[in-house]
Design an enzyme around this catalytic site. Structure first.
Site, PDB file in Angstrom:
ATOM      1  N   LYS A   9       0.765  -1.054  -0.008  1.00  0.00           N
ATOM      2  CA  LYS A   9      -0.004  -0.159   0.045  1.00  0.00           C
ATOM      3  C   LYS A   9       0.810   1.352   0.113  1.00  0.00           C
ATOM      4  O   LYS A   9       2.185   1.238   0.326  1.00  0.00           O
ATOM      5  CB  LYS A   9      -0.896   0.066   1.151  1.00  0.00           C
ATOM      6  CG  LYS A   9      -2.008  -0.935   1.091  1.00  0.00           C
ATOM      7  CD  LYS A   9      -2.831  -1.159   2.276  1.00  0.00           C
ATOM      8  CE  LYS A   9      -3.940  -2.099   2.394  1.00  0.00           C
ATOM      9  NZ  LYS A   9      -4.811  -2.096   3.537  1.00  0.00           N
ATOM     10  N   TYR A  49     -12.212  -2.353  -3.561  1.00  0.00           N
ATOM     11  CA  TYR A  49     -12.847  -2.450  -2.145  1.00  0.00           C
ATOM     12  C   TYR A  49     -14.220  -2.817  -2.100  1.00  0.00           C
ATOM     13  O   TYR A  49     -14.921  -2.100  -1.373  1.00  0.00           O
ATOM     14  CB  TYR A  49     -12.173  -1.322  -1.383  1.00  0.00           C
ATOM     15  CG  TYR A  49     -10.810  -1.650  -0.931  1.00  0.00           C
ATOM     16  CD1 TYR A  49     -10.336  -2.774  -0.178  1.00  0.00           C
ATOM     17  CD2 TYR A  49      -9.833  -0.895  -1.170  1.00  0.00           C
ATOM     18  CE1 TYR A  49      -9.140  -2.933   0.338  1.00  0.00           C
ATOM     19  CE2 TYR A  49      -8.449  -1.032  -0.561  1.00  0.00           C
ATOM     20  CZ  TYR A  49      -8.214  -2.037  -0.105  1.00  0.00           C
ATOM     21  OH  TYR A  49      -6.961  -2.277   0.579  1.00  0.00           O
ATOM     22  N   ASN A 112      -1.964   0.069   6.987  1.00  0.00           N
ATOM     23  CA  ASN A 112      -1.481  -1.244   7.385  1.00  0.00           C
ATOM     24  C   ASN A 112      -0.579  -1.784   6.766  1.00  0.00           C
ATOM     25  O   ASN A 112      -0.434  -3.030   6.541  1.00  0.00           O
ATOM     26  CB  ASN A 112      -2.783  -2.056   8.117  1.00  0.00           C
ATOM     27  CG  ASN A 112      -3.609  -2.405   7.042  1.00  0.00           C
ATOM     28  OD1 ASN A 112      -3.728  -2.019   5.918  1.00  0.00           O
ATOM     29  ND2 ASN A 112      -4.709  -3.044   7.472  1.00  0.00           N
ATOM     30  N   HIS A 115      -2.201  -5.463   1.373  1.00  0.00           N
ATOM     31  CA  HIS A 115      -3.098  -6.192   1.027  1.00  0.00           C
ATOM     32  C   HIS A 115      -3.189  -7.422   0.573  1.00  0.00           C
ATOM     33  O   HIS A 115      -2.393  -7.633  -0.106  1.00  0.00           O
ATOM     34  CB  HIS A 115      -4.037  -5.398   0.079  1.00  0.00           C
ATOM     35  CG  HIS A 115      -5.301  -5.989  -0.526  1.00  0.00           C
ATOM     36  ND1 HIS A 115      -6.457  -5.968   0.116  1.00  0.00           N
ATOM     37  CD2 HIS A 115      -5.298  -6.825  -1.612  1.00  0.00           C
ATOM     38  CE1 HIS A 115      -7.291  -6.977  -0.417  1.00  0.00           C
ATOM     39  NE2 HIS A 115      -6.462  -7.355  -1.506  1.00  0.00           N
ATOM     40  N   GLU A 126      -9.619 -10.147  -7.883  1.00  0.00           N
ATOM     41  CA  GLU A 126      -8.660  -9.146  -7.709  1.00  0.00           C
ATOM     42  C   GLU A 126      -7.533  -9.171  -8.890  1.00  0.00           C
ATOM     43  O   GLU A 126      -7.122  -8.090  -9.294  1.00  0.00           O
ATOM     44  CB  GLU A 126      -8.419  -9.033  -6.354  1.00  0.00           C
ATOM     45  CG  GLU A 126      -9.309  -8.698  -5.451  1.00  0.00           C
ATOM     46  CD  GLU A 126      -8.967  -8.931  -3.784  1.00  0.00           C
ATOM     47  OE1 GLU A 126      -7.679  -9.074  -3.603  1.00  0.00           O
ATOM     48  OE2 GLU A 126      -9.719  -8.641  -3.163  1.00  0.00           O
TER      49      GLU A 126
HETATM   50  P1  IDP Z   1      -7.603  -7.014   5.466  1.00  0.00           P
HETATM   51  O1  IDP Z   1      -6.708  -5.897   4.648  1.00  0.00           O
HETATM   52  O2  IDP Z   1      -6.935  -7.598   6.894  1.00  0.00           O
HETATM   53  O3  IDP Z   1      -8.256  -7.994   4.485  1.00  0.00           O
HETATM   54  P2  IDP Z   1     -10.367  -6.104   5.604  1.00  0.00           P
HETATM   55  O4  IDP Z   1     -11.246  -6.280   6.482  1.00  0.00           O
HETATM   56  O5  IDP Z   1     -10.452  -6.653   4.001  1.00  0.00           O
HETATM   57  O6  IDP Z   1      -9.028  -6.312   5.976  1.00  0.00           O
HETATM   58  O7  IDP Z   1     -10.263  -4.329   5.271  1.00  0.00           O
HETATM   59  C1  IDP Z   1      -9.561  -3.812   4.331  1.00  0.00           C
HETATM   60  C2  IDP Z   1      -8.940  -2.539   4.653  1.00  0.00           C
HETATM   61  O8  IDP Z   1      -9.500  -1.552   5.272  1.00  0.00           O
HETATM   62  C3  IDP Z   1      -7.770  -2.815   5.817  1.00  0.00           C
HETATM   63  O9  IDP Z   1      -6.718  -3.457   5.490  1.00  0.00           O
HETATM   64  C4  IDP Z   1      -7.910  -1.580   6.465  1.00  0.00           C
HETATM   65  O10 IDP Z   1      -6.802  -0.736   5.914  1.00  0.00           O
HETATM   66  C5  IDP Z   1      -8.993  -1.151   6.390  1.00  0.00           C
HETATM   67  N1  IDP Z   1      -9.989  -0.914   7.480  1.00  0.00           N
HETATM   68  C6  IDP Z   1     -10.436  -2.099   7.918  1.00  0.00           C
HETATM   69  N2  IDP Z   1     -11.121  -1.924   9.218  1.00  0.00           N
HETATM   70  C7  IDP Z   1     -10.966  -0.823   9.250  1.00  0.00           C
HETATM   71  C8  IDP Z   1     -11.486   0.115  10.351  1.00  0.00           C
HETATM   72  O11 IDP Z   1     -12.348  -0.189  11.291  1.00  0.00           O
HETATM   73  N3  IDP Z   1     -11.130   1.383  10.259  1.00  0.00           N
HETATM   74  C9  IDP Z   1     -10.344   2.035   9.290  1.00  0.00           C
HETATM   75  N4  IDP Z   1      -9.760   1.140   8.487  1.00  0.00           N
HETATM   76  C10 IDP Z   1     -10.360  -0.251   8.237  1.00  0.00           C
HETATM   77 MG    MG Z   2      -9.458  -7.928   3.012  1.00  0.00          MG
END
Ligand code: IDP
Ligand code: MG
Length: 150
Positions: A9, A49, A112, A115, A126
């Protein structure tokens, strides 16, 4: 063999962590079969997304992922989805185990670093969004016999 779409990212590129993150995936024995740098536009970001459209964080997520270039990869391996996601760590770095990419190098759920597709179906969708068939390499790695038991 499974395939997974991985994104380094914008925060990974800005913080200079591409080499470290790719190195961790390579060390795990995973095989890179496609890789490119791109700046996602909002249309691609919304498609990628789509599952999160209704979430409160959706707008912020789209703003962040389109804020700066990123690196997209297709990674192949035995149970590649599980391998990559366990190497990534939990979505919220505050809850990610030490030793994982997010647990070792990140602080915030919205930044974070990485992805990884969460299922075979998501991976297929994807990968198609980011790569044409011609961009995905078909090659043998000699070391695979030292990584994957036959
Ligand atoms: P993942 O990346 O671990 O698969 P997902 O639930 O698919 O997690 O969420 C996609 C992305 O959305 C996450 O990597 C994170 O950057 C963002 N995200 C998920 N939950 C939150 C939240 O509660 N607040 C802000 N950003 C979030
Ligand atoms: Mg995800």
């Amino acid at each position: 063999m499974d395939r997974i779409l991985v994104l380094l990212k914008p925060d990974a590129i800005q913080r200079g962590f591409c080499g470290e993150i790719i190195g961790r995936l390579e060390k795990r024995g995973l095989k890179i079969i496609a890789m490119k740098m791109l700046h996602m536009d909002r249309d691609l970001a919304r498609k990628h997304y789509a599952a999160h459209t209704e979430k409160a964080f959706f707008q912020g997520l789209i703003d962040f992922i389109t804020s700066s270039p990123l690196v997209a990869l297709v990674v192949e391996g035995q149970n590649a989805i599980e391998s990559v996601r366990s190497t990534m760590g939990a979505t919220d770095p505050q809850h990610a185990s030490s030793g994982t990419i997010r647990g070792d190098m990140a602080q915030s759920v919205g930044q974070n670093l990485i992805h990884g597709s969460d299922s075979k179906e998501a991976a297929a969708t994807e990968i198609n969004l980011f790569f044409s068939n011609e961009e995905i390499m078909d090659y043998q790695r000699e070391l695979d016999r030292w990584v994957i038991e036959s």
